[in-house]
Motif scaffolding. Structure first.
Motif, mmCIF file in Angstrom:
data_model
loop_
_atom_site.group_PDB
_atom_site.id
_atom_site.type_symbol
_atom_site.label_atom_id
_atom_site.label_comp_id
_atom_site.label_asym_id
_atom_site.label_seq_id
_atom_site.Cartn_x
_atom_site.Cartn_y
_atom_site.Cartn_z
ATOM 1 N N LYS A 178 0.156 -1.351 -0.108
ATOM 2 C CA LYS A 178 -0.244 -0.340 -0.020
ATOM 3 C C LYS A 178 0.695 1.016 -0.046
ATOM 4 C CE LYS A 178 -4.275 -2.376 2.634
ATOM 5 N NZ LYS A 178 -5.217 -2.189 3.261
ATOM 6 N N ASP A 179 2.830 1.069 0.253
ATOM 7 C CA ASP A 179 2.790 2.145 0.326
ATOM 8 C C ASP A 179 3.302 2.435 -0.773
ATOM 9 O OD1 ASP A 179 2.007 3.354 3.278
ATOM 10 O OD2 ASP A 179 3.816 2.166 4.495
ATOM 11 N N GLY A 180 3.380 1.717 -2.164
ATOM 12 C CA GLY A 180 4.133 1.712 -3.263
ATOM 13 C C GLY A 180 4.609 0.835 -3.389
ATOM 14 N N GLY A 181 4.337 -0.468 -3.650
ATOM 15 C CA GLY A 181 4.935 -1.466 -3.853
ATOM 16 C C GLY A 181 4.685 -2.694 -4.298
ATOM 17 N N LEU A 182 3.175 -1.723 -4.530
ATOM 18 C CA LEU A 182 2.096 -2.609 -6.111
ATOM 19 C C LEU A 182 2.452 -1.932 -6.951
ATOM 20 C CD1 LEU A 182 -0.532 -4.022 -6.131
ATOM 21 C CD2 LEU A 182 -2.012 -1.850 -6.023
ATOM 22 N N ILE A 183 3.210 -0.873 -7.844
ATOM 23 C CA ILE A 183 3.755 -0.617 -7.806
ATOM 24 C C ILE A 183 4.392 -1.394 -9.502
ATOM 25 C CG2 ILE A 183 4.958 1.589 -9.862
ATOM 26 C CD1 ILE A 183 4.071 3.007 -7.235
ATOM 27 N N LEU A 184 5.103 -2.149 -7.997
ATOM 28 C CA LEU A 184 6.419 -2.991 -8.828
ATOM 29 C C LEU A 184 5.375 -4.724 -8.671
ATOM 30 C CD1 LEU A 184 9.103 -4.258 -9.277
ATOM 31 C CD2 LEU A 184 8.943 -5.698 -6.866
ATOM 32 N N VAL B 105 2.648 -6.171 -16.691
ATOM 33 C CA VAL B 105 2.743 -5.330 -17.853
ATOM 34 C C VAL B 105 4.193 -6.160 -17.838
ATOM 35 C CG1 VAL B 105 3.360 -3.408 -19.333
ATOM 36 C CG2 VAL B 105 1.794 -3.742 -17.362
ATOM 37 N N TYR B 106 4.896 -6.603 -17.823
ATOM 38 C CA TYR B 106 6.450 -7.450 -18.402
ATOM 39 C C TYR B 106 5.671 -8.852 -18.947
ATOM 40 C CZ TYR B 106 11.130 -8.227 -19.601
ATOM 41 O OH TYR B 106 11.877 -8.740 -19.871
ATOM 42 N N THR B 107 5.000 -9.761 -18.391
ATOM 43 C CA THR B 107 4.530 -10.729 -18.082
ATOM 44 C C THR B 107 3.578 -11.299 -19.379
ATOM 45 O OG1 THR B 107 2.723 -10.837 -17.213
ATOM 46 C CG2 THR B 107 4.750 -11.743 -16.557
ATOM 47 N N PHE B 108 2.878 -9.458 -20.057
ATOM 48 C CA PHE B 108 2.061 -9.387 -21.554
ATOM 49 C C PHE B 108 3.088 -9.450 -22.163
ATOM 50 C CE2 PHE B 108 -1.598 -7.353 -18.972
ATOM 51 C CZ PHE B 108 -2.582 -8.332 -18.433
ATOM 52 N N LEU B 109 3.798 -8.484 -21.986
ATOM 53 C CA LEU B 109 4.834 -8.733 -23.507
ATOM 54 C C LEU B 109 5.497 -9.867 -23.600
ATOM 55 C CD1 LEU B 109 6.439 -6.152 -24.824
ATOM 56 C CD2 LEU B 109 8.515 -6.124 -22.835
ATOM 57 N N THR C 255 -3.590 -11.579 -8.796
ATOM 58 C CA THR C 255 -3.724 -11.210 -7.403
ATOM 59 C C THR C 255 -3.896 -10.751 -6.552
ATOM 60 O OG1 THR C 255 -4.466 -13.972 -8.398
ATOM 61 C CG2 THR C 255 -4.573 -13.248 -5.872
ATOM 62 N N ILE C 256 -2.917 -10.786 -6.110
ATOM 63 C CA ILE C 256 -2.121 -9.788 -5.546
ATOM 64 C C ILE C 256 -2.657 -8.163 -5.318
ATOM 65 C CG2 ILE C 256 -0.004 -9.041 -4.304
ATOM 66 C CD1 ILE C 256 1.623 -10.945 -5.180
ATOM 67 N N ILE C 257 -3.042 -7.464 -6.790
ATOM 68 C CA ILE C 257 -3.075 -6.333 -7.055
ATOM 69 C C ILE C 257 -4.856 -6.618 -6.643
ATOM 70 C CG2 ILE C 257 -3.981 -4.581 -8.979
ATOM 71 C CD1 ILE C 257 -1.812 -6.216 -10.204
ATOM 72 N N GLY C 258 -5.282 -7.654 -6.327
ATOM 73 C CA GLY C 258 -6.898 -7.258 -6.701
ATOM 74 C C GLY C 258 -7.101 -7.131 -5.068
ATOM 75 N N SER C 259 -6.334 -8.057 -4.215
ATOM 76 C CA SER C 259 -6.061 -8.145 -2.866
ATOM 77 C C SER C 259 -5.526 -6.936 -1.961
ATOM 78 C CB SER C 259 -5.268 -9.519 -2.319
ATOM 79 O OG SER C 259 -5.535 -9.175 -1.257
ATOM 80 N N THR C 260 -4.285 -6.720 -2.875
ATOM 81 C CA THR C 260 -4.588 -4.959 -2.173
ATOM 82 C C THR C 260 -5.806 -4.183 -2.529
ATOM 83 O OG1 THR C 260 -2.184 -5.647 -2.465
ATOM 84 C CG2 THR C 260 -2.167 -3.547 -2.717
ATOM 85 N N LEU C 261 -6.047 -4.296 -3.711
ATOM 86 C CA LEU C 261 -6.269 -3.098 -3.379
ATOM 87 C C LEU C 261 -8.428 -3.141 -3.392
ATOM 88 C CD1 LEU C 261 -6.141 -2.076 -7.126
ATOM 89 C CD2 LEU C 261 -5.428 -0.838 -4.885
ATOM 90 N N GLY C 262 -8.559 -4.538 -2.620
ATOM 91 C CA GLY C 262 -9.511 -4.897 -1.971
ATOM 92 C C GLY C 262 -10.370 -5.439 -2.864
ATOM 93 N N ILE C 263 -10.535 -5.657 -4.085
ATOM 94 C CA ILE C 263 -11.751 -5.946 -5.032
ATOM 95 C C ILE C 263 -11.826 -8.196 -5.457
ATOM 96 C CG2 ILE C 263 -11.576 -5.943 -7.703
ATOM 97 C CD1 ILE C 263 -9.706 -4.068 -7.965
ATOM 98 N N PRO C 264 -12.946 -7.829 -4.776
ATOM 99 C CA PRO C 264 -12.923 -9.737 -4.708
ATOM 100 C C PRO C 264 -12.367 -10.200 -6.288
ATOM 101 C CG PRO C 264 -14.747 -8.379 -4.848
ATOM 102 C CD PRO C 264 -13.302 -7.552 -5.017
#
Length: 459
Positions: free
Chosen positions: A7-13, A19-23, A343-352
């Motif tokens: 929540k302090d900025g690590g989510l950007i990583l 995005v890199y896996t998309f590439l 999954t981690i992004i959704g969990s951090t942002l509180g998205i089911p």
């Protein structure tokens, strides 16, 4: 990384890694997977729609299979099931829409492949709806899904025979493209195919030309020649009259001479123009942006070159089975990392998990479908692109869901069940039936043409 750090900025990583896996998926699909698929379809002499519904659908569905395996055996959540449902909507609407917008020409679709795939897709949706309605999956339900996909493969095996029978049915969607247009958009080697095909002059026009030719050249001929010319002027022979009978469709085309080989109706891959410069060598005369892009993609290209032969090159063209299998492994690997990050992004942002699977996950795992369909539609194979989009959904539901469920309930833990936690997936599954109806009705109202208007409607 803990929740506070994220929540302090690590989510950007995590976003950067996703995005890199998309590439990575894009490079593996574009340079290795699609080219190996081309070789397989060429060797097996598959028609474009069968190739799109089988090998292309199975290979491009590797991300969905990976996400379901993760959800069933590791995460114990619904992200795999919701990802399959969301990617089904994404494939039907977005992938076909992008193909229509980027085709570069109006492609005429054959009604039979789409109707065939949509029928099996609808049956697969109904089977999935019955399976998840009580929120638990048994081995009988998962085994039935595998049997249905086996039936789908049997239908594809006898596809040519069934299509000939289906073309005789008085169905309302038998919209035939003008012969001149279909000759231009249905094949990649345009000049070659046009030279092999007979003239599209109607039989009546051909007879008029013959009569005119004989009437203007019978002066000064011998009696036998004049008698032959007189017979020609009397009218067409019974065989020629049979050709002139109206059939309700386009005028019949006479068969080509025996000395000319008939046009093949199976998928023929394009001749790849592979650059001589290796992607591992930094471009010296490029700008700063090109050098940055090269540096970012260098690890992906390096691992691909180290593990897969490039079957676009002549010396590696017979290594296509190995390239196909390894490219599916790489697709699954990148999909695993992508699922993990999302999954981690959704969990951090509180998205089911269900919402993440229906949206971001669906878009991510559909990248191979979009890239492979776009690659073949640019070569003029509209039916192959549509069959890939619809056929991959059949594979997603019956195999990507059925196989992990069957392994869990019948092999790993016999007699157990797989729980589906979200009741909302039932209503999401029902929405899939509406997309099938919308696709077929829209295609029919658009005259079975793949054009920009059709793409805008689907988008």
């Amino acid at each position: 990384m803990g929740p506070a750090a994220r929540k302090d900025g690590g989510l950007i990583l995590h976003i950067i890694v996703a995005v890199y896996t998309f590439l990575g998926l894009a490079i593996v699909c574009d340079d290795y997977f699609v080219s190996s698929l081309d070789r397989i379809c060429e060797e097996l002499k598959l028609s474009p729609d069968v190739a799109g519904a089988t090998f292309m659908a199975a290979g491009s569905s590797a991300p969905e299979l990976a996400t379901v395996v993760i959800g069933v055996f590791f995460a114990k959540d619904d992200i795999g099931v919701s990802g399959v449902i969301g990617s089904a909507v994404f494939n039907i609407m977005f992938v076909i829409s992008v193909c229509a917008l980027c085709a570069g020409a109006t492609l005429h679709l054959n009604w039979y492949p789409m109707v065939r795939d949509c029928i099996f897709y609808s049956l697969a949706i109904l089977m999935m709806l019955v399976s998840i309605y009580n929120e638990s999956i048994t081995w009988i339900e998962s085994f039935t899904m595998l049997v249905m996909y086996g039936a789908y493969c049997v239908v594809l095996h006898y596809n040519a025979r069934l299509e000939r029978w289906a073309q005789t049915l008085p169905v309302p969607c038998r919209v035939q493209a003008p012969e001149e247009e279909s000759a231009l958009v249905s094949y990649r080697h345009l000049e070659e195919d046009r030279s092999r095909r007979p003239s599209y002059t109607s039989p009546q026009q051909s007879m008029d030309k013959q009569q005119l030719s004989f009437s203007t050249t019978n002066q000064g001929q011998s009696p036998i020649q004049q008698e032959y010319s007189t017979d020609m002027e009397k009218g067409p022979t019974p065989q020629q009259q049979e050709l002139q009978q109206p059939t309700g469709g386009p005028p019949p085309v006479p068969p080509p001479p025996a000395a000319i080989p008939p046009t093949t109706d199976y998928y023929k891959p394009k001749d790849y123009n592979v650059p001589d410069v290796s992607p591992l060598v930094m471009p010296t005369d490029a700008g700063m942006w090109e050098k940055i892009s090269w540096g970012v993609t260098l690890p992906i290209h390096a691992f691909c070159r180290a593990t897969m032969p490039d079957c676009r090159k002549e010396k590696w063209r017979h290594w296509y089975p190995f390239t196909f299998l390894v490219s599916m492994v790489w697709i699954s690997f990148y999909s695993y990392i992508m699922v993990w990050m999302i999954t981690i992004i959704g969990s951090t942002l509180g998205i089911p998990d269900t919402v993440m699977g229906l949206t971001f996950m669906a878009a991510g795992v559909s990248v191979p479908d979009a890239l492979s369909s776009l690659a073949v539609v640019k070569e003029g194979y509209g039916d192959m692109a549509v069959s890939n989009a619809v056929g991959s959904n059949v594979f997603d539901i019956l195999i990507c869901l059925g196989l992990p469920w069957f392994m869990q309930t019948a092999i790993i833990n016999p007699g157990s069940t797989v729980n589906v936690y979200s009741k909302g997936l039932t209503y999401s599954t029902l929405s899939l039936l509406s997309t099938v109806v919308f696709l077929v009705v829209t295609t029919h109202l658009n005259g079975w043409k793949l054009d920009k208007k059709y793409g805008v409607i689907l988008m």
